[in-house]
Write an enzyme that holds these catalytic residues in place. Structure first.
Site, PDB file in Angstrom:
ATOM      1  N   GLU A 204       0.836  -1.197   0.000  1.00  0.00           N
ATOM      2  CA  GLU A 204       0.000   0.000   0.000  1.00  0.00           C
ATOM      3  C   GLU A 204       0.875   1.253   0.000  1.00  0.00           C
ATOM      4  O   GLU A 204       1.885   1.337   0.690  1.00  0.00           O
ATOM      5  CB  GLU A 204      -0.892   0.008   1.248  1.00  0.00           C
ATOM      6  CG  GLU A 204      -1.852  -1.167   1.306  1.00  0.00           C
ATOM      7  CD  GLU A 204      -3.042  -0.958   0.400  1.00  0.00           C
ATOM      8  OE1 GLU A 204      -3.185   0.161  -0.116  1.00  0.00           O
ATOM      9  OE2 GLU A 204      -3.804  -1.896   0.208  1.00  0.00           O
ATOM     10  N   LYS A 205       0.445   2.252  -0.749  1.00  0.00           N
ATOM     11  CA  LYS A 205       1.182   3.506  -0.818  1.00  0.00           C
ATOM     12  C   LYS A 205       0.216   4.656  -0.602  1.00  0.00           C
ATOM     13  O   LYS A 205      -0.991   4.487  -0.501  1.00  0.00           O
ATOM     14  CB  LYS A 205       1.882   3.647  -2.172  1.00  0.00           C
ATOM     15  CG  LYS A 205       2.906   2.528  -2.436  1.00  0.00           C
ATOM     16  CD  LYS A 205       3.582   2.738  -3.770  1.00  0.00           C
ATOM     17  CE  LYS A 205       4.598   1.640  -4.045  1.00  0.00           C
ATOM     18  NZ  LYS A 205       5.274   1.806  -5.336  1.00  0.00           N
ATOM     19  N   ASP A 206       0.779   5.849  -0.509  1.00  0.00           N
ATOM     20  CA  ASP A 206      -0.049   7.018  -0.273  1.00  0.00           C
ATOM     21  C   ASP A 206      -1.029   7.265  -1.414  1.00  0.00           C
ATOM     22  O   ASP A 206      -2.021   7.945  -1.242  1.00  0.00           O
ATOM     23  CB  ASP A 206       0.841   8.249  -0.078  1.00  0.00           C
ATOM     24  CG  ASP A 206       1.589   8.198   1.246  1.00  0.00           C
ATOM     25  OD1 ASP A 206       2.566   8.928   1.376  1.00  0.00           O
ATOM     26  OD2 ASP A 206       1.183   7.417   2.120  1.00  0.00           O
TER      27      ASP A 206
END
Length: 628
Positions: free
Chosen positions: A24-26
């Site tokens: 997961e990333k921003d």
């Protein structure tokens, strides 16, 4: 067909591997502020049944608690904040009256949910009145407007993070459809205007405001009194709002514990249509495998995550090797060295892009050619201007001529032939159901398809075939048992549900495991419907004949009789064999260990004692039986 290449899925990811659970990333983060009305009206009972009665406040707390429990597993990188308005006490950075931001120690107001936050929030009802309190924050003769203040606080909490990369929402839980109903005149007009303007300011910052009304059928929530202007509902949207809002509220309280992945871009590739024509497309993984979270190694003292590092040590000197390793291949008594880039270039079959080979009729593409989940392809004009126009022309032609495109796709690791199947847009009264685009189906190699072997013992043997009546009865049975509107997303993996249930019980310190609903079990009530029972009975009669039930009973009786005879014969043989030894003398002199395992089992079988285990366990059971 007007397409918006950036507005179809509205999410992006830089992952390079398809069907791999990327980190997961921003770019996929969501920030949510829960605004909960704490006015005295929220503490009224929902129903008249005393056994099942609960307050509106309890309904809001329980639905948010359940949502946080699933979110901490499904979307653990999302950030949440919990805010009460219409309270006696105040706690917020703006020091506004009637607004209380709930939080726990060692956590920011807007942060990832933690087990401590969920545990304390779930139990807040017992101490809410004594620690926070409830009051009407919008009353005649006062300039206090707790709803305006709550929106101000929520907007301030959501200031961090760019709306280009972060989705921001404010969810309002209330059962008061007209918060300014007790005020009249210019004061009411001014309060409504300033509150709606505050909502518009938040929406201009990219913040979506949603209202989740808490109501019962006898007292419907009239959104047109005030909240339609607040969230910008117009025309038919007002009439459709309440059913959709109630459905969202039910989803919050009845969510499955699962990893949630948005339809984000897996990778952006170049689609070569001809030698001089290349366009750019995005690929989306529509279905992904549901797997438990990866194991995180923690330090036993600080409880911080550990970082794994690898070092190469010279076998001759024992020194650390700082230079990157090199590969070699022996050739004519000499080691030919290769760098990693050279090896990668040698193994390269293609540049990994999509290359069009030709077209074929759709009826040549069979269902069994789809061996794994397909990838959705959609154009983008971000780098190559005009990609969308060319893609639309190709898309329309394939739909009109009923053709699919055959293409080469893949790099050195997994080169494949793929079929590009055009999908037209599907629209219903509630909006878009299926977007326009292409599905990239990975075609099998020749050895991926196993041909069914014919049942033929000899060259002259007749292969049994089903009669027309049997085929007809089987078809009727299959139609009766067919699931309508089936989707793989309707069923959750029970093993994963139990895995997440154990994690939840450990994290929250719960004594009991949460109830796990196994949706893969057969639907007994559905199978007991007369239409299915009759169709199944007709199929049995067509295949096994009229008296198949009697034959089954007689076969079971005969098999039980044969098994009992065999068991009786085994016991009699064991008794005869055991009588050949003086077991008491052997036990007293310690000579049981000299006997073989079958001889020891004969004694145990003759006395109806379990015979499982190693030789030492058998001897121990015999000694216990003899009282030694």
């Amino acid at each position: 067909m007007n397409l918006d290449p950036q507005g179809l899925f509205r999410d992006d990811s830089d992952s390079d591997d398809e069907f791999v659970q990327e980190k997961e990333k921003d770019t996929s983060k969501e920030m949510v502020v829960y605004l909960i009305d704490a006015s005295p009206k929220m503490f009224d009972l929902v129903g008249n049944d005393e056994d099942k009665s609960q307050t509106y406040f309890h309904a809001a707390i329980s639905s948010i608690s359940q949502s946080l429990k699933t979110q901490i597993i499904g979307k653990s990188y999302d950030e949440v904040a919990i805010c009460f308005f219409n309270t006696k006490e105040k706690k917020n950075l703006q020091d506004l009256n009637g607004v209380f931001v709930f939080n726990v120690n060692d956590r920011e107001y807007l942060d990832q949910p933690t087990a401590k936050l969920i545990k304390e929030f779930s139990c807040i009802e017992g101490t809410f009145m004594s620690n926070i309190g409830s009051q009407y924050g919008i009353i005649p003769g006062s300039r206090e407007n707790s709803l305006y203040s709550a929106l101000w606080v929520a907007q301030a909490l959501l200031r961090k993070g760019s709306p280009k990369y972060v989705s921001k929402r404010i969810l309002i839980f209330t059962n008061e459809d007209n918060p300014f109903g007790n005020i009249t005149g210019a004061a009411k007009t001014d309060m409504i205007r300033t509150t709606v303007q505050r909502a518009y300011d938040a929406q201009e910052m990219g913040i979506l405001i949603e209202i989740l009304p808490l109501s019962i059928p006898d007292e419907p929530f009239n959104v047109s009194h005030f909240y339609a202007d607040l969230i910008g509902l117009e025309g038919d949207e007002v009439a459709q709002f309440l059913p959709s809002a109630v459905e969202r509220l039910e989803d919050m309280t009845d969510q499955l514990t699962k990893r949630i992945f948005k339809k984000r871009i897996v990778r952006t590739i170049s689609f070569s249509i001809a030698k001089s024509i290349n366009i750019e497309v995005n690929t989306y993984a529509l279905i992904r495998p549901a797997l438990p979270g990866s194991v995180t190694w923690l330090d036993s003292v600080t409880n911080h995550s550990l970082k794994a590092e690898r070092s190469f040590i010279c076998a001759d000197t024992g020194a650390l090797v700082h230079e990157p390793p090199k590969r070699f291949h022996p050739y004519k008594n000499e080691n030919v060295k290769f760098s990693l880039d050279e090896l990668s270039e040698i193994k390269r079959i293609s540049n990994g892009h999509l290359c069009l080979l030709g077209f074929k009729p759709l009826d040549l593409l069979k269902d069994y050619h789809n061996l794994k989940p397909s990838t959705f392809v959609f154009p983008t004009d971000e780098t190559i201007i005009g990609s969308t126009q060319i893609f639309i022309a190709l898309h329309r032609s394939m739909l009109q001529l009923k053709r699919f495109a055959l293409a080469f796709y893949g790099g050195s690791a997994n080169p494949r032939l793929v079929a590009l199947v055009a999908q037209d847009e599907v629209i219903s009264s509630s909006g878009q159901v299926e977007p326009p685009g292409m599905h990239m189906i990975y075609l099998p190699f020749s050895d991926d398809i196993r041909h069914v072997e014919e049942l033929q013992t000899t060259a002259d043997a007749d292969v049994p075939h089903a009669t027309d009546d049997q085929i007809k009865k089987a078809s009727v049975l299959m139609k009766r048992m067919e699931l309508k509107d089936f989707s793989v997303c309707q069923f959750a993996n029970p093993a994963l549900q139990r895995h997440y249930g154990i994690l939840q019980a450990l994290a929250l310190g719960e004594d009991e495991m949460p109830d796990i609903k196994d949706e893969t079990l057969p639907d007994e009530d559905g199978m007991a419907r007369p239409t299915i029972v009759n169709a199944l009975e007709d199929f049995k009669i067509a295949v096994y004949g009229e008296n198949h039930d009697l034959e089954e009973v007689s076969s079971k009786k005969s098999s039980n009789t044969d098994a009992s005879r065999k068991r009786k014969a085994v016991v009699e043989a064991a008794v005869e064999s055991a009588a050949n030894h003086d077991w008491a003398d052997l036990a007293d002199n310690g000579k049981l260990k000299d006997l073989t395992v079958p001889e020891l089992k004969n004694y145990l079988t003759a006395h109806n004692i379990p015979v499982t285990g190693k030789k030492e366990a058998l001897i121990s059971r015999i000694l216990t039986h003899l009282g030694r």
